[in-house]
Design an enzyme around this catalytic site. Structure first.
Site, PDB file in Angstrom:
ATOM      1  N   ARG A 122       0.917  -1.185  -0.063  1.00 25.70           N
ATOM      2  CA  ARG A 122       0.053   0.147   0.005  1.00 25.70           C
ATOM      3  C   ARG A 122       0.769   1.336  -0.162  1.00 25.70           C
ATOM      4  NH1 ARG A 122      -2.735  -3.045   3.883  1.00 25.70           N
ATOM      5  NH2 ARG A 122      -4.504  -4.042   2.952  1.00 25.70           N
ATOM      6  N   LYS A 144       3.371  11.290 -11.402  1.00 25.94           N
ATOM      7  CA  LYS A 144       2.477  10.514 -11.943  1.00 25.94           C
ATOM      8  C   LYS A 144       3.071   9.081 -12.273  1.00 25.94           C
ATOM      9  CE  LYS A 144      -0.656  13.806 -14.769  1.00 25.94           C
ATOM     10  NZ  LYS A 144      -0.728  14.358 -16.048  1.00 25.94           N
ATOM     11  N   GLU A 186       9.969  18.677 -24.724  1.00 27.94           N
ATOM     12  CA  GLU A 186       9.143  18.985 -23.300  1.00 27.94           C
ATOM     13  C   GLU A 186       9.840  19.966 -22.709  1.00 27.94           C
ATOM     14  OE1 GLU A 186       6.522  17.316 -22.526  1.00 27.94           O
ATOM     15  OE2 GLU A 186       6.512  15.236 -23.230  1.00 27.94           O
ATOM     16  N   LYS A 228       7.811  22.781 -13.921  1.00 30.42           N
ATOM     17  CA  LYS A 228       7.025  21.733 -13.713  1.00 30.42           C
ATOM     18  C   LYS A 228       6.569  21.842 -12.502  1.00 30.42           C
ATOM     19  CE  LYS A 228       5.821  17.037 -14.191  1.00 30.42           C
ATOM     20  NZ  LYS A 228       5.449  15.845 -14.918  1.00 30.42           N
ATOM     21  N   GLU A 238      -4.112  17.081 -11.088  1.00 28.85           N
ATOM     22  CA  GLU A 238      -4.614  17.520 -12.285  1.00 28.85           C
ATOM     23  C   GLU A 238      -6.054  18.101 -12.055  1.00 28.85           C
ATOM     24  OE1 GLU A 238      -2.619  16.167 -15.652  1.00 28.85           O
ATOM     25  OE2 GLU A 238      -4.443  16.326 -16.916  1.00 28.85           O
ATOM     26  N   ARG A 242      -2.881  21.662 -14.096  1.00 24.37           N
ATOM     27  CA  ARG A 242      -1.585  20.843 -14.657  1.00 24.37           C
ATOM     28  C   ARG A 242      -1.936  20.233 -16.048  1.00 24.37           C
ATOM     29  NH1 ARG A 242       1.159  15.963 -10.748  1.00 24.37           N
ATOM     30  NH2 ARG A 242       2.387  15.096 -12.776  1.00 24.37           N
ATOM     31  N   ASN A 246       0.134  19.356 -20.772  1.00 27.34           N
ATOM     32  CA  ASN A 246      -0.366  18.627 -22.077  1.00 27.34           C
ATOM     33  C   ASN A 246      -0.484  19.235 -23.234  1.00 27.34           C
ATOM     34  OD1 ASN A 246      -0.063  16.061 -20.493  1.00 27.34           O
ATOM     35  ND2 ASN A 246      -2.293  16.567 -19.802  1.00 27.34           N
ATOM     36  N   HIS A 249      -0.237  17.267 -26.432  1.00 28.07           N
ATOM     37  CA  HIS A 249      -0.284  16.053 -26.052  1.00 28.07           C
ATOM     38  C   HIS A 249      -1.330  15.304 -26.725  1.00 28.07           C
ATOM     39  CE1 HIS A 249       2.974  16.730 -23.630  1.00 28.07           C
ATOM     40  NE2 HIS A 249       2.967  15.507 -23.142  1.00 28.07           N
ATOM     41  N   HIS A 253      -0.795  12.350 -28.725  1.00 32.06           N
ATOM     42  CA  HIS A 253      -1.304  10.826 -28.282  1.00 32.06           C
ATOM     43  C   HIS A 253      -1.886  10.146 -29.694  1.00 32.06           C
ATOM     44  CE1 HIS A 253      -0.978  11.555 -23.692  1.00 32.06           C
ATOM     45  NE2 HIS A 253       0.093  11.172 -24.311  1.00 32.06           N
ATOM     46  N   HIS A 266       7.686   9.593 -27.896  1.00 34.78           N
ATOM     47  CA  HIS A 266       6.677  10.392 -27.204  1.00 34.78           C
ATOM     48  C   HIS A 266       6.834  12.076 -27.725  1.00 34.78           C
ATOM     49  CE1 HIS A 266       3.872  11.985 -24.294  1.00 34.78           C
ATOM     50  NE2 HIS A 266       4.822  12.424 -23.695  1.00 34.78           N
TER      51      HIS A 266
HETATM   52  P1  NAD Z   1      12.687   5.570 -22.117  1.00 37.07           P
HETATM   53  O1  NAD Z   1      12.191   5.283 -20.707  1.00 37.07           O
HETATM   54  O2  NAD Z   1      11.925   4.413 -22.804  1.00 37.07           O
HETATM   55  O3  NAD Z   1      13.959   5.805 -22.584  1.00 37.07           O
HETATM   56  C1  NAD Z   1      14.297   5.910 -23.832  1.00 37.07           C
HETATM   57  C2  NAD Z   1      15.517   5.004 -24.407  1.00 37.07           C
HETATM   58  O4  NAD Z   1      16.676   5.669 -23.821  1.00 37.07           O
HETATM   59  C3  NAD Z   1      15.430   3.654 -23.842  1.00 37.07           C
HETATM   60  O5  NAD Z   1      15.689   2.736 -24.758  1.00 37.07           O
HETATM   61  C4  NAD Z   1      16.464   3.680 -22.620  1.00 37.07           C
HETATM   62  O6  NAD Z   1      16.763   2.535 -22.309  1.00 37.07           O
HETATM   63  C5  NAD Z   1      17.516   4.690 -23.141  1.00 37.07           C
HETATM   64  N1  NAD Z   1      18.297   5.268 -22.118  1.00 37.07           N
HETATM   65  C6  NAD Z   1      17.824   5.806 -21.209  1.00 37.07           C
HETATM   66  N2  NAD Z   1      18.965   6.269 -20.532  1.00 37.07           N
HETATM   67  C7  NAD Z   1      19.907   6.380 -21.417  1.00 37.07           C
HETATM   68  C8  NAD Z   1      21.125   6.823 -21.121  1.00 37.07           C
HETATM   69  N3  NAD Z   1      21.522   7.571 -20.164  1.00 37.07           N
HETATM   70  N4  NAD Z   1      22.075   6.655 -22.038  1.00 37.07           N
HETATM   71  C9  NAD Z   1      21.875   5.635 -23.093  1.00 37.07           C
HETATM   72  N5  NAD Z   1      20.436   5.106 -23.244  1.00 37.07           N
HETATM   73  C10 NAD Z   1      19.569   5.411 -22.350  1.00 37.07           C
HETATM   74  O7  NAD Z   1      11.738   6.692 -22.578  1.00 37.07           O
HETATM   75  P2  NAD Z   1      11.504   8.459 -22.050  1.00 37.07           P
HETATM   76  O8  NAD Z   1      11.419   9.202 -23.287  1.00 37.07           O
HETATM   77  O9  NAD Z   1      12.491   8.544 -20.899  1.00 37.07           O
HETATM   78  O10 NAD Z   1      10.201   8.086 -21.280  1.00 37.07           O
HETATM   79  C11 NAD Z   1       8.989   7.998 -21.960  1.00 37.07           C
HETATM   80  C12 NAD Z   1       7.924   7.301 -21.188  1.00 37.07           C
HETATM   81  O11 NAD Z   1       7.737   8.372 -20.069  1.00 37.07           O
HETATM   82  C13 NAD Z   1       6.644   7.149 -21.538  1.00 37.07           C
HETATM   83  O12 NAD Z   1       6.026   5.865 -21.311  1.00 37.07           O
HETATM   84  C14 NAD Z   1       5.491   8.161 -21.158  1.00 37.07           C
HETATM   85  O13 NAD Z   1       4.590   7.928 -21.058  1.00 37.07           O
HETATM   86  C15 NAD Z   1       6.407   8.713 -19.824  1.00 37.07           C
HETATM   87  N6  NAD Z   1       6.201   9.727 -19.203  1.00 37.07           N
HETATM   88  C16 NAD Z   1       5.702  10.195 -18.118  1.00 37.07           C
HETATM   89  C17 NAD Z   1       5.388  11.387 -17.537  1.00 37.07           C
HETATM   90  C18 NAD Z   1       4.889  11.514 -16.167  1.00 37.07           C
HETATM   91  O14 NAD Z   1       4.697  12.690 -16.074  1.00 37.07           O
HETATM   92  N7  NAD Z   1       5.102  10.534 -15.400  1.00 37.07           N
HETATM   93  C19 NAD Z   1       5.733  12.391 -18.323  1.00 37.07           C
HETATM   94  C20 NAD Z   1       5.965  12.303 -19.780  1.00 37.07           C
HETATM   95  C21 NAD Z   1       6.426  10.994 -20.129  1.00 37.07           C
HETATM   96  N1  GLY Z   2       3.386  15.218 -17.881  1.00 34.09           N
HETATM   97  C1  GLY Z   2       2.351  15.685 -17.437  1.00 34.09           C
HETATM   98  C2  GLY Z   2       2.320  15.640 -15.918  1.00 34.09           C
HETATM   99  O1  GLY Z   2       3.022  15.434 -15.373  1.00 34.09           O
HETATM  100  O2  GLY Z   2       1.141  16.188 -15.711  1.00 34.09           O
END
Ligand code: NAD
Ligand code: GLY
Length: 364
Positions: A122, A144, A186, A228, A238, A242, A246, A249, A253, A266
């Site tokens: 939990r 998030k 971003e 942020k 949100e 917040r 997006n 987005h 999406h 993304h």
């Molecule tokens: P990712 O985590 O897939 O990383 C991208 C690629 O880079 C992967 O292959 C990873 O292994 C590689 N990588 C990571 N760090 C590295 C480094 N230092 N050197 C070499 N390779 C490296 O993608 P991302 O763009 O980091 O994240 C995308 C995800 O984030 C999506 O699932 C999206 O939904 C999520 N997201 C979440 C929020 C949130 O607020 N929680 C906001 C935006 C995006």
């Molecule tokens: N990436 C959008 C949020 O964190 O709200």
């Protein structure tokens, strides 16, 4: 040799407040250890990042029960099945309620480990150690967390804030160029929605950022995280503003889904989506054509896509955008720009202007 200054800012959320630390070399310092409260820790990473950085993180946690878990790489693994692997590892190694999970990776690892931390017994502590630019400026901050459902992205999740975000800017040295540019989308977003001076700065600093100069990188990450953190502190779950984070987005999406989360990253989809949002804002009479061109040029300068994917039709957008989480009572709300640096979320846009934007960005 002088150590670079560690930049720090705080996400102000009363009893859930936490610091963000930013500097090159932080993986080798004691900062991660300082944020662990119990005597157990599990560092979760993926098969790409672990060989590069995992040992440096575990070296600083050697006085604790420190377990590791290396997951497969990729958005395709951001699933309930992978989450179960995290729970299995925690149970097998008898992690208790006072354990801390450490997410070492990009947004995929961060979102999954955060959700595992929200659910395990939990709710346990977790620390974000983001390794992509996108994760350092966006996904690691704000709590998030989620996994994907086969029918929709990030559909199963929770708000769960980390104990700390530790950003080692030096790890960006190994990040592929395309991933770096996707993160820049971003970064540019913060300029467009609420910080026009930052947008000016980013355009001036483009060569330094392209060269990944440490000072420019730290400043860009700090200013992004500050934007942020301010938005999240004002609206953690949100209920209102917040959603401004997006920008682009909803269009984005739809483009990610259309390309099956395979062809476009993304950040790339968000880039094209932000140009579409700017175009629609001009259709509303809020932006000038020159503003739309400025948005387009700022993103195109990073070789980001600024139009819809090949083969995507107006009808594809209409169908996919109807599934957006911002649909309320059957009405699609969009983030648009009153001016550059001033965004709003609204369902009160002219449907004909939306149609003109879709037509302008889709191939006929
Ligand atoms: P990712 O985590 O897939 O990383 C991208 C690629 O880079 C992967 O292959 C990873 O292994 C590689 N990588 C990571 N760090 C590295 C480094 N230092 N050197 C070499 N390779 C490296 O993608 P991302 O763009 O980091 O994240 C995308 C995800 O984030 C999506 O699932 C999206 O939904 C999520 N997201 C979440 C929020 C949130 O607020 N929680 C906001 C935006 C995006
Ligand atoms: N990436 C959008 C949020 O964190 O709200």
């Amino acid at each position: 040799m002088n150590q670079p200054e560690v930049l720090r800012l705080d996400v102000a959320l009363a009893e859930r407040s936490y610091p963000i630390h930013i500097a090159p070399g932080l993986l080798d310092q004691a900062l991660i250890r300082e944020h662990v409260r119990g005597n157990q820790v599990m560092v979760v990473s993926n098969e790409t990042i672990a060989p590069l950085y995992l040992e440096r993180v575990t070296a600083g946690l050697a006085d604790l029960q420190c377990d590791t878990l290396v997951l497969p790489d990729g958005e395709a693994h951001k699933t309930l099945a992978t989450l179960e692997r995290i729970f299995d590892a925690l149970m097998t190694r008898r992690h208790s309620r006072t354990t801390t999970l450490v997410a070492l990776g990009g947004g995929v690892v961060g979102d999954m480990v955060g959700f595992a931390a929200a659910c395990y017994q939990r709710g346990v502590d977790f620390i974000q150690v983001p390794t992509t630019l996108l994760a350092q400026v966006d996904s690691s901050v704000g709590g998030k967390t989620a996994v994907n459902h086969p029918r929709g992205k990030n559909m199963i999740g929770a708000f769960h804030q980390p104990r700390a975000v530790i950003i080692d800017t030096a790890v960006l040295a190994t990040l592929p160029e395309r991933e770096f540019a996707a993160g820049m989308a971003e970064v540019i977003k913060y300029g467009l929605i609420r910080d026009p001076a930052f947008l000016d700065w980013l355009q001036q600093q483009q060569p330094a950022l392209e060269a990944r100069q440490p000072a420019a990188l730290s400043e860009a990450i700090l200013r992004s995280c500050r934007n942020k953190a301010e938005v999240v502190a004002a609206d953690e779950t949100e209920q209102g503003n917040r959603a401004l984070l997006n920008l682009g987005h909803t269009f984005g999406h739809a483009m990610e889904t259309f390309t099956h989360y395979r062809d476009w990253l993304h950040g790339e989809a968000v880039a094209a989506g932000m140009v579409m949002a700017a175009h629609l804002s001009a259709g509303q009479g809020w932006l000038e054509a020159a503003d739309v061109e400025r948005v387009r040029a700022a993103l195109a300068a990073w070789k980001l896509p600024v139009t819809a994917p090949r083969g995507m039709a107006v009808e594809d957008f209409e169908e996919l955008m109807a599934l957006d989480k911002k649909v309320q009572n059957g009405r699609l709300r969009l983030v648009l720009l009153k001016q550059i640096g001033n965004a709003l979320v609204t369902a009160e846009y002219d449907p004909n202007a939306l149609m003109r934007t879709l037509e302008a960005f889709c191939e006929r």
